[in-house]
Design a protein around this motif. Structure first.
Motif, PDB file in Angstrom:
ATOM      1  N   ASP A   1       0.856  -1.180   0.000  1.00  0.00           N
ATOM      2  CA  ASP A   1       0.000   0.000   0.000  1.00  0.00           C
ATOM      3  C   ASP A   1       0.894   1.233   0.000  1.00  0.00           C
ATOM      4  O   ASP A   1       1.712   1.406   0.896  1.00  0.00           O
ATOM      5  N   VAL A   2       0.759   2.077  -1.017  1.00  0.00           N
ATOM      6  CA  VAL A   2       1.619   3.253  -1.149  1.00  0.00           C
ATOM      7  C   VAL A   2       0.963   4.525  -0.612  1.00  0.00           C
ATOM      8  O   VAL A   2       1.448   5.623  -0.857  1.00  0.00           O
ATOM      9  N   CYS A   3      -0.124   4.375   0.153  1.00  0.00           N
ATOM     10  CA  CYS A   3      -0.775   5.527   0.788  1.00  0.00           C
ATOM     11  C   CYS A   3       0.103   6.067   1.909  1.00  0.00           C
ATOM     12  O   CYS A   3       0.978   5.370   2.420  1.00  0.00           O
ATOM     13  N   GLU A   4      -0.175   7.284   2.308  1.00  0.00           N
ATOM     14  CA  GLU A   4       0.516   7.848   3.462  1.00  0.00           C
ATOM     15  C   GLU A   4       0.076   7.094   4.714  1.00  0.00           C
ATOM     16  O   GLU A   4      -0.955   6.437   4.728  1.00  0.00           O
ATOM     17  N   THR A   5       0.843   7.202   5.779  1.00  0.00           N
ATOM     18  CA  THR A   5       0.613   6.445   7.006  1.00  0.00           C
ATOM     19  C   THR A   5      -0.794   6.661   7.572  1.00  0.00           C
ATOM     20  O   THR A   5      -1.436   5.710   8.018  1.00  0.00           O
ATOM     21  N   GLU A   6      -1.296   7.892   7.526  1.00  0.00           N
ATOM     22  CA  GLU A   6      -2.626   8.186   8.065  1.00  0.00           C
ATOM     23  C   GLU A   6      -3.708   7.479   7.248  1.00  0.00           C
ATOM     24  O   GLU A   6      -4.670   6.941   7.803  1.00  0.00           O
ATOM     25  N   GLU A   7      -3.571   7.517   5.912  1.00  0.00           N
ATOM     26  CA  GLU A   7      -4.538   6.839   5.039  1.00  0.00           C
ATOM     27  C   GLU A   7      -4.505   5.333   5.278  1.00  0.00           C
ATOM     28  O   GLU A   7      -5.547   4.678   5.319  1.00  0.00           O
ATOM     29  N   PHE A   8      -3.303   4.784   5.423  1.00  0.00           N
ATOM     30  CA  PHE A   8      -3.134   3.358   5.665  1.00  0.00           C
ATOM     31  C   PHE A   8      -3.823   2.957   6.969  1.00  0.00           C
ATOM     32  O   PHE A   8      -4.505   1.939   7.035  1.00  0.00           O
TER      33      PHE A   8
ATOM     34  N   ARG B   1      -1.463   6.708  -7.653  1.00  0.00           N
ATOM     35  CA  ARG B   1      -0.135   6.559  -7.034  1.00  0.00           C
ATOM     36  C   ARG B   1       0.385   5.145  -7.227  1.00  0.00           C
ATOM     37  O   ARG B   1       1.584   4.941  -7.434  1.00  0.00           O
ATOM     38  N   ALA B   2      -0.512   4.171  -7.170  1.00  0.00           N
ATOM     39  CA  ALA B   2      -0.100   2.778  -7.360  1.00  0.00           C
ATOM     40  C   ALA B   2       0.475   2.579  -8.756  1.00  0.00           C
ATOM     41  O   ALA B   2       1.453   1.845  -8.926  1.00  0.00           O
ATOM     42  N   GLN B   3      -0.105   3.235  -9.742  1.00  0.00           N
ATOM     43  CA  GLN B   3       0.402   3.110 -11.111  1.00  0.00           C
ATOM     44  C   GLN B   3       1.820   3.673 -11.205  1.00  0.00           C
ATOM     45  O   GLN B   3       2.677   3.094 -11.866  1.00  0.00           O
ATOM     46  N   ARG B   4       2.081   4.788 -10.536  1.00  0.00           N
ATOM     47  CA  ARG B   4       3.446   5.345 -10.519  1.00  0.00           C
ATOM     48  C   ARG B   4       4.397   4.386  -9.814  1.00  0.00           C
ATOM     49  O   ARG B   4       5.531   4.191 -10.232  1.00  0.00           O
ATOM     50  N   ALA B   5       3.942   3.772  -8.731  1.00  0.00           N
ATOM     51  CA  ALA B   5       4.777   2.829  -7.982  1.00  0.00           C
ATOM     52  C   ALA B   5       5.099   1.594  -8.819  1.00  0.00           C
ATOM     53  O   ALA B   5       6.191   1.034  -8.689  1.00  0.00           O
TER      54      ALA B   5
ATOM     55  N   ALA C   1       4.903  -6.672 -10.932  1.00  0.00           N
ATOM     56  CA  ALA C   1       4.175  -5.659 -10.173  1.00  0.00           C
ATOM     57  C   ALA C   1       2.962  -5.186 -10.966  1.00  0.00           C
ATOM     58  O   ALA C   1       3.061  -4.945 -12.170  1.00  0.00           O
ATOM     59  N   GLN C   2       1.821  -5.074 -10.278  1.00  0.00           N
ATOM     60  CA  GLN C   2       0.593  -4.587 -10.904  1.00  0.00           C
ATOM     61  C   GLN C   2      -0.141  -3.674  -9.934  1.00  0.00           C
ATOM     62  O   GLN C   2      -0.125  -3.902  -8.729  1.00  0.00           O
ATOM     63  N   ALA C   3      -0.794  -2.658 -10.497  1.00  0.00           N
ATOM     64  CA  ALA C   3      -1.594  -1.743  -9.681  1.00  0.00           C
ATOM     65  C   ALA C   3      -3.036  -2.223  -9.639  1.00  0.00           C
ATOM     66  O   ALA C   3      -3.572  -2.680 -10.647  1.00  0.00           O
ATOM     67  N   LEU C   4      -3.651  -2.121  -8.476  1.00  0.00           N
ATOM     68  CA  LEU C   4      -5.057  -2.456  -8.332  1.00  0.00           C
ATOM     69  C   LEU C   4      -5.878  -1.343  -8.965  1.00  0.00           C
ATOM     70  O   LEU C   4      -5.827  -0.196  -8.529  1.00  0.00           O
TER      71      LEU C   4
END
Length: 134
Positions: free
Chosen positions: A51-58, A98-102, A114-117
């Motif tokens: 999960d590439v979200c920020e800590t608060e979102e996670f 963001r997942a696509q960039r990751a 690697a694949q983005a959801l």
């Protein structure tokens, strides 16, 4: 120039059809991995969920068992988190952008699976799949 003026309608038609072809990709936040496909990868191929979200979102809610690597720290921390580059990676964020960039960064580092959801956590929740809160 005369061709363009005489056939302006063909140019408009070509631009409109190209836009319609791109619309689903732009709307879904990129990626083509559906939540159902992601579950299959996790269960059958032992995919690692990042999960590439920020800590608060996670902390507010994430895929069960996901590892949090905020996009800003993704490149530095990925190799230490997932040592086996052959394992499939399911990369998730809130909407999929963001997942696509990751995914691009992961592939640059040698993680070819690697694949983005598609649709991110929004799509995961809409599919009524389990969400965990930290």
């Amino acid at each position: 120039m005369k061709f363009v003026l005489d056939n302006w309608y063909l140019i408009v038609l070509a631009l409109a059809s190209g836009g319609l072809l791109l619309w689903p990709t732009l709307r879904s936040g990129g990626g083509s991995l559906t939540p159902a496909s992601a579950v299959q990868l996790i269960n059958r191929e032992k995919a690692v969920v990042i999960d590439v979200c920020e800590t608060e979102e996670f902390a507010a809610g994430h895929v069960v068992g996901a590892k949090n690597l905020p996009l800003g720290q993704f490149e530095e921390r990925l190799a230490g988190t997932v040592k086996n580059k052959a394992l499939p990676l399911v990369i998730v964020c809130a909407s999929g952008a963001r997942a696509q960039r990751a995914v691009g960064l992961a592939k640059k580092l040698g993680y070819e699976n690697a694949q983005a959801l598609s649709g991110g956590m929004r799509a995961w929740r809409e599919a009524n799949l389990p969400v965990e809160k930290a």
